[in-house]
Design a protein around this motif. Sequence first.
Motif, PDB file in Angstrom:
ATOM      1  N   GLU A  99       0.835  -1.212   0.000  1.00  0.00           N
ATOM      2  CA  GLU A  99       0.000   0.000   0.000  1.00  0.00           C
ATOM      3  C   GLU A  99       0.867   1.259   0.000  1.00  0.00           C
ATOM      4  O   GLU A  99       0.591   2.224  -0.720  1.00  0.00           O
ATOM      5  N   THR A 100       1.903   1.248   0.810  1.00  0.00           N
ATOM      6  CA  THR A 100       2.792   2.406   0.908  1.00  0.00           C
ATOM      7  C   THR A 100       3.554   2.612  -0.400  1.00  0.00           C
ATOM      8  O   THR A 100       3.646   3.735  -0.903  1.00  0.00           O
ATOM      9  N   LEU A 101       4.063   1.544  -0.977  1.00  0.00           N
ATOM     10  CA  LEU A 101       4.767   1.653  -2.256  1.00  0.00           C
ATOM     11  C   LEU A 101       3.832   2.100  -3.369  1.00  0.00           C
ATOM     12  O   LEU A 101       4.221   2.876  -4.244  1.00  0.00           O
ATOM     13  N   ASN A 102       2.590   1.619  -3.362  1.00  0.00           N
ATOM     14  CA  ASN A 102       1.609   2.046  -4.368  1.00  0.00           C
ATOM     15  C   ASN A 102       1.355   3.547  -4.281  1.00  0.00           C
ATOM     16  O   ASN A 102       1.309   4.244  -5.300  1.00  0.00           O
ATOM     17  N   LYS A 103       1.185   4.061  -3.076  1.00  0.00           N
ATOM     18  CA  LYS A 103       0.929   5.495  -2.912  1.00  0.00           C
ATOM     19  C   LYS A 103       2.127   6.320  -3.375  1.00  0.00           C
ATOM     20  O   LYS A 103       1.973   7.280  -4.126  1.00  0.00           O
ATOM     21  N   LEU A 104       3.317   5.935  -2.938  1.00  0.00           N
ATOM     22  CA  LEU A 104       4.524   6.646  -3.347  1.00  0.00           C
ATOM     23  C   LEU A 104       4.668   6.624  -4.868  1.00  0.00           C
ATOM     24  O   LEU A 104       4.924   7.654  -5.491  1.00  0.00           O
ATOM     25  N   THR A 106       2.414   6.224  -7.174  1.00  0.00           N
ATOM     26  CA  THR A 106       1.385   7.022  -7.837  1.00  0.00           C
ATOM     27  C   THR A 106       1.762   8.496  -7.834  1.00  0.00           C
ATOM     28  O   THR A 106       1.660   9.177  -8.860  1.00  0.00           O
ATOM     29  N   VAL A 107       2.227   8.987  -6.707  1.00  0.00           N
ATOM     30  CA  VAL A 107       2.553  10.408  -6.588  1.00  0.00           C
ATOM     31  C   VAL A 107       3.733  10.793  -7.480  1.00  0.00           C
ATOM     32  O   VAL A 107       3.719  11.843  -8.113  1.00  0.00           O
TER      33      VAL A 107
END
Length: 123
Positions: A99-104, A106-107
């Motif tokens: 989840e954390t890697l996905n958010k990073l 995406t940004v």
Amino acid sequence: MTGRVTVSLNGSNSSKRDTILANQRIVFDKISSRISKVDYPDAATFMNKRLGLYEYKGAEIQEVSRDLENQYNIKIKLDKQLSEAIFYGNLNMSAPLDETLNKLSTVVEAKWRKEGGHYVILK
């Protein structure tokens, strides 16, 4: 972050005492055996990091990846094209790693994948 705390240092010949308020901290100098009160405006940020809540206001992607490595005990390789990438946002390092890697990713408009024993973030 709120309230007041009194700190005392009891030495062999004397006792020192000081009270700190919100956004202050006590610093102890071992050489002189002195305590001093200093402002600490980042107290909330420090406490949030202890809870796994990281806030970035224009951090280089290398800094963010180092925090991820430390929090999740992993290794990350960054694509050279990301060397100029800047991250603005919040990451909850208590959340699952994907989840954390996905958010990073995406940004910063990137992708990530796991390769063997480490993670790769690609442009």
